[in-house]
Scaffold this motif. Structure first.
Motif, PDB file in Angstrom:
ATOM      1  N   PRO A 277      18.666 -29.152-110.690  1.00  0.00           N
ATOM      2  CA  PRO A 277      19.145 -29.942-111.657  1.00  0.00           C
ATOM      3  C   PRO A 277      17.701 -30.282-112.535  1.00  0.00           C
ATOM      4  CG  PRO A 277      19.055 -31.350-109.830  1.00  0.00           C
ATOM      5  CD  PRO A 277      18.842 -29.747-109.361  1.00  0.00           C
ATOM      6  N   ALA A 278      17.567 -30.976-113.703  1.00  0.00           N
ATOM      7  CA  ALA A 278      16.255 -31.085-114.412  1.00  0.00           C
ATOM      8  C   ALA A 278      15.694 -32.327-113.693  1.00  0.00           C
ATOM      9  CB  ALA A 278      16.635 -31.469-115.912  1.00  0.00           C
ATOM     10  N   PRO A 279      14.347 -32.782-114.101  1.00  0.00           N
ATOM     11  CA  PRO A 279      13.781 -34.099-113.445  1.00  0.00           C
ATOM     12  C   PRO A 279      14.677 -35.238-113.917  1.00  0.00           C
ATOM     13  CG  PRO A 279      12.307 -32.907-115.110  1.00  0.00           C
ATOM     14  CD  PRO A 279      13.581 -31.927-114.846  1.00  0.00           C
ATOM     15  N   ARG A 280      14.728 -36.277-113.072  1.00  0.00           N
ATOM     16  CA  ARG A 280      15.585 -37.368-113.325  1.00  0.00           C
ATOM     17  C   ARG A 280      14.456 -38.138-113.860  1.00  0.00           C
ATOM     18  NH1 ARG A 280      17.377 -37.223-107.402  1.00  0.00           N
ATOM     19  NH2 ARG A 280      15.047 -36.935-107.259  1.00  0.00           N
ATOM     20  N   PRO A 281      14.795 -39.035-114.933  1.00  0.00           N
ATOM     21  CA  PRO A 281      13.924 -39.945-115.500  1.00  0.00           C
ATOM     22  C   PRO A 281      13.729 -41.368-114.432  1.00  0.00           C
ATOM     23  CG  PRO A 281      15.387 -39.433-117.109  1.00  0.00           C
ATOM     24  CD  PRO A 281      15.911 -38.813-115.969  1.00  0.00           C
ATOM     25  N   SER A 282      14.687 -41.506-113.475  1.00  0.00           N
ATOM     26  CA  SER A 282      14.683 -42.641-112.976  1.00  0.00           C
ATOM     27  C   SER A 282      14.182 -42.360-111.536  1.00  0.00           C
ATOM     28  CB  SER A 282      16.257 -43.056-112.673  1.00  0.00           C
ATOM     29  OG  SER A 282      16.929 -42.142-111.862  1.00  0.00           O
ATOM     30  N   ALA A 283      13.566 -41.183-111.308  1.00  0.00           N
ATOM     31  CA  ALA A 283      12.912 -40.797-109.993  1.00  0.00           C
ATOM     32  C   ALA A 283      11.521 -41.335-110.129  1.00  0.00           C
ATOM     33  CB  ALA A 283      12.795 -39.195-109.914  1.00  0.00           C
ATOM     34  N   GLN A 284      11.141 -41.742-108.671  1.00  0.00           N
ATOM     35  CA  GLN A 284       9.830 -42.278-108.520  1.00  0.00           C
ATOM     36  C   GLN A 284       8.724 -41.058-108.337  1.00  0.00           C
ATOM     37  OE1 GLN A 284       9.735 -45.085-105.422  1.00  0.00           O
ATOM     38  NE2 GLN A 284       9.803 -43.803-103.961  1.00  0.00           N
ATOM     39  N   CYS A 285       7.681 -41.144-108.352  1.00  0.00           N
ATOM     40  CA  CYS A 285       6.671 -39.970-108.207  1.00  0.00           C
ATOM     41  C   CYS A 285       6.772 -39.733-106.941  1.00  0.00           C
ATOM     42  CB  CYS A 285       5.269 -40.597-108.729  1.00  0.00           C
ATOM     43  SG  CYS A 285       4.087 -38.953-108.541  1.00  0.00           S
ATOM     44  N   ALA A 286       6.766 -38.253-106.629  1.00  0.00           N
ATOM     45  CA  ALA A 286       6.903 -37.864-105.249  1.00  0.00           C
ATOM     46  C   ALA A 286       5.496 -38.062-104.267  1.00  0.00           C
ATOM     47  CB  ALA A 286       7.389 -36.391-105.039  1.00  0.00           C
ATOM     48  N   CYS A 287       4.638 -37.809-104.891  1.00  0.00           N
ATOM     49  CA  CYS A 287       3.049 -38.113-104.129  1.00  0.00           C
ATOM     50  C   CYS A 287       2.992 -39.450-104.001  1.00  0.00           C
ATOM     51  CB  CYS A 287       2.122 -37.359-104.759  1.00  0.00           C
ATOM     52  SG  CYS A 287       1.890 -37.750-106.651  1.00  0.00           S
ATOM     53  N   ARG A 288       3.443 -40.265-105.076  1.00  0.00           N
ATOM     54  CA  ARG A 288       3.024 -41.640-104.865  1.00  0.00           C
ATOM     55  C   ARG A 288       3.987 -42.562-104.001  1.00  0.00           C
ATOM     56  NH1 ARG A 288      -1.324 -44.724-105.295  1.00  0.00           N
ATOM     57  NH2 ARG A 288      -1.158 -46.279-106.262  1.00  0.00           N
ATOM     58  N   ALA A 289       5.237 -42.035-103.786  1.00  0.00           N
ATOM     59  CA  ALA A 289       5.845 -42.488-102.862  1.00  0.00           C
ATOM     60  C   ALA A 289       5.401 -42.372-101.577  1.00  0.00           C
ATOM     61  CB  ALA A 289       7.432 -41.842-102.854  1.00  0.00           C
ATOM     62  N   GLU A 290       4.736 -41.526-101.280  1.00  0.00           N
ATOM     63  CA  GLU A 290       3.970 -41.408 -99.715  1.00  0.00           C
ATOM     64  C   GLU A 290       2.599 -41.934 -99.698  1.00  0.00           C
ATOM     65  OE1 GLU A 290       3.832 -37.367 -98.897  1.00  0.00           O
ATOM     66  OE2 GLU A 290       5.903 -37.055 -98.721  1.00  0.00           O
ATOM     67  N   GLU A 291       2.274 -43.027-100.780  1.00  0.00           N
ATOM     68  CA  GLU A 291       1.300 -43.742-100.859  1.00  0.00           C
ATOM     69  C   GLU A 291       0.060 -42.971-100.917  1.00  0.00           C
ATOM     70  OE1 GLU A 291       1.052 -46.711 -97.738  1.00  0.00           O
ATOM     71  OE2 GLU A 291       2.760 -47.700 -98.274  1.00  0.00           O
ATOM     72  N   CYS A 292      -0.047 -42.141-101.864  1.00  0.00           N
ATOM     73  CA  CYS A 292      -0.985 -40.948-102.146  1.00  0.00           C
ATOM     74  C   CYS A 292      -1.997 -41.634-103.082  1.00  0.00           C
ATOM     75  CB  CYS A 292      -0.545 -39.901-102.663  1.00  0.00           C
ATOM     76  SG  CYS A 292      -1.949 -38.635-103.404  1.00  0.00           S
ATOM     77  N   HIS A 293      -3.316 -41.949-102.553  1.00  0.00           N
ATOM     78  CA  HIS A 293      -4.387 -42.503-103.432  1.00  0.00           C
ATOM     79  C   HIS A 293      -5.342 -41.772-104.114  1.00  0.00           C
ATOM     80  CE1 HIS A 293      -3.005 -46.505-101.619  1.00  0.00           C
ATOM     81  NE2 HIS A 293      -2.934 -45.916-100.520  1.00  0.00           N
ATOM     82  N   THR A 294      -4.894 -40.406-104.127  1.00  0.00           N
ATOM     83  CA  THR A 294      -5.982 -39.480-104.717  1.00  0.00           C
ATOM     84  C   THR A 294      -5.890 -39.509-106.393  1.00  0.00           C
ATOM     85  OG1 THR A 294      -5.672 -38.051-102.730  1.00  0.00           O
ATOM     86  CG2 THR A 294      -6.576 -36.990-104.862  1.00  0.00           C
ATOM     87  N   HIS A 295      -4.730 -39.669-106.876  1.00  0.00           N
ATOM     88  CA  HIS A 295      -4.369 -39.285-108.336  1.00  0.00           C
ATOM     89  C   HIS A 295      -4.353 -40.716-109.066  1.00  0.00           C
ATOM     90  CE1 HIS A 295      -2.911 -35.622-106.646  1.00  0.00           C
ATOM     91  NE2 HIS A 295      -1.911 -36.191-106.065  1.00  0.00           N
TER      92      HIS A 295
END
Length: 554
Positions: free
Chosen positions: A67-85
């Motif tokens: 499926p296409a990306p979902r507008p309601s999805a939270q960022c995959a890397c941010r969901a893991e508390e990634c502080h790089t970006h």
């Protein structure tokens, strides 16, 4: 807080999966292609190229079927508390996982070696932070904006209802809640801070009138009503940050763009030396201007290094496409490629000419070859074919003379050396070339260059046409001398002016009167062309056939 927690839970975590390319075992050519999705079984391919093709095909199949990306999805890397970006705007602010920035996209990230590919459903800002990311799909903007702004309005509702109620039943914010903005559906808002305002933002006002005239001063307006002051993004190039206040602005923009172009070039799968040369040339010009603007000596040095890198990359590009540096003719793929190597070859021949332990052309030729075998440490290996392959009338007697003179030392007897084979070489030493604490030796080149010089001399002395013509040692010594005594176009002597006859006869250990006969032998072997011997000079040029063996004068 209950509404906010409920709204956050409605946002699903972004999808992420990885396709990997791993070796099956050490020393084996086949590879394993695996996918992190549970329904995908691993596959073994016979080569890395086939595995890479299969991995990319498998990844594309997932992208086409998924499926296409979902507008309601939270960022995959941010969901893991990634502080790089994405970093918080303030020291005490802790952003929630879904507040990154930009539309939700489906991005493909890969390593530079092409060993893994990762698909990630994330925000566009995090995708842009990855240098290798390629966006393959974007969530619908209108739907993303509506859901994002609707969530923000719902999350802000409990705070707004804490104010007083007018007789008409209208809620009026008061106290700290009066500065909390409510977002309209004008468009998505980037999560820079909790009190940021943007176009389409309505800020509630106090119900009561101002108490004094100083309230009309813009400096006394609520903090949330002021537009945030933003610094322009800072670029990065060559481990340096481009100052946001650098002037002129065109120079700042050029440095920022160059940094992005260099990072994009590093992410390429195939090199483009012409493009790299242009980038280094632009970097040198920009760094010169930067140094003039800031009076920074380090920037001037970086600019000079960029100029050298541009020249080197451009020369490599011309050699790769088969053109000369001036663009007028084909380049020569030389066996020894650098001026330093050519100078070291000349230094070996000069040392042998001055320190030959025995007279005669045959002894001189054998000493040259043995010196190149032991030049770096004074110790080397020799087999019988190395000596019997040279044009020597009595190689055993000649080796015995070198041993008796003390110039050469061997492990065993001369007969064993002549009979030795590659699987059982003879250890030899040259005491005059062995370095010690007081004398580092006559040569300064390293361990890796020694076999290159030895191989080059072997190619010259063992040239096919010289061997077929059964040329003697003096002819092959002359070939070595001419290979190191011509310019880049093969013309003999500096600037093509010729080489002295006395110098050549001394090097070849022959009388000057015998030199014309040697020149005729080289001409017959298609080594020399347009040769002319006078009483003082030998002029001419090396043929196209032997130009790769030349060591041009610089």
């Amino acid at each position: 807080m209950g509404v906010e927690a409920h709204a956050t839970n409605e946002r699903v975590t972004g999808r992420r999966w990885t396709v990997r390319l791993d070796p099956v075992g050490r020393g084996r050519a086949d590879v394993r292609v695996s996918c992190s999705r549970p329904a995908c079984a691993a596959q073994v391919l016979p080569s890395a190229a086939a595995g890479r093709t299969a991995a990319i095909g498998h990844l594309k199949a997932h992208l086409r079927a998924g499926p296409a990306p979902r507008p309601s999805a939270q960022c995959a890397c941010r969901a893991e508390e990634c502080h790089t970006h994405i970093r918080p705007a303030g020291p005490r602010e802790r952003p929630v996982p879904w507040r990154c920035g930009g539309a939700v996209v489906l991005a493909v990230i890969t390593d530079r070696e092409g060993r893994w590919w990762q698909v990630m459903e994330c925000c566009s800002r995090c995708a842009a932070a990855h240098p290798t990311a390629k966006v393959v799909a974007t969530a619908p903007a209108a739907e993303a904006a509506a859901r994002s702004d609707g969530f923000r309005a719902d999350a802000a509702a409990p705070t707004a209802h804490r104010g007083t109620t007018t007789p008409g039943g209208t809620a009026t914010p008061s106290g700290p809640a009066a500065t909390t903005p409510t977002f309209s559906a004008a468009g998505p808002h980037f999560s820079h801070s909790a009190t940021a305002t943007a176009a389409g933002t309505a800020v509630p006002q106090q119900a009561s009138a101002p108490r004094s005239d100083h309230r009309s001063d813009p400096r006394s307006a609520p903090r949330s009503a002021r537009p945030p002051r933003r610094r322009p993004p800072r670029g990065r190039i060559a481990q340096r940050l481009v100052p946001h206040d650098l002037r002129p602005v065109a120079l700042r923009d050029e440095l920022t763009e160059l940094g992005e172009l260099f990072r994009a070039y590093q992410a390429r799968t195939e090199p483009d030396l012409a493009m790299l040369a242009d980038l280094h040339a632009r970097k040198a010009e920009a760094f010169h201007a930067w140094a003039e603007a800031t009076a920074d000596t380090g920037l001037r040095l970086d600019a000079r290094r960029a100029e050298q890198a541009a020249a080197t990359a451009r020369l490599q590009h011309l050699h790769r496409i088969g053109q000369a540096p001036d663009g007028e003719g084909p380049a020569v793929a030389r066996l020894l490629t650098a001026p330093a190597q050519w100078n070291h070859a000349r230094s070996v021949l000069a040392h042998v000419a001055e320190n030959a332990p025995l007279p005669g052309a045959e002894a001189r030729l054998l000493v040259v070859m043995v010196t190149l075998r032991t030049a770096q440490s004074g110790v080397g290996n020799l087999v019988g074919q190395d000596i019997k392959g040279l044009p020597l009338h009595d190689p055993q007697h000649l080796v015995e003379q070198l041993v008796e003179s003390g110039w050469l030392g061997i492990s065993g007897t001369v007969e064993e050396l002549i009979a030795s084979r590659p699987e059982n070489p003879t250890r030899i030493t040259v005491p005059s070339l062995t370095p010690d604490e007081d004398d580092p030796g006559p040569f300064t080149f390293g361990r890796k260059l020694r076999p290159k010089l030895s191989g080059w001399a072997q190619r010259v002395v063992g040239d096919k046409k010289l061997r077929k013509g059964k040329t003697e040692a003096d002819v092959r010594l002359l070939a070595l001398a001419l290979a190191t005594g011509s310019d880049g176009e093969g013309r003999l002597g500096p600037g093509g002016e010729g080489i002295g006859v006395d110098t050549l006869s001394s090097w070849c250990a022959v009388d000057p009167g015998d030199l014309p006969a040697l020149v005729d032998r080289l001409t017959a072997a298609d080594w020399l062309a347009e040769a002319d011997v006078t009483d003082t000079l030998l002029t001419g040029r090396l043929t196209e056939r032997v130009l790769p063996l030349g060591c041009p004068l610089t």
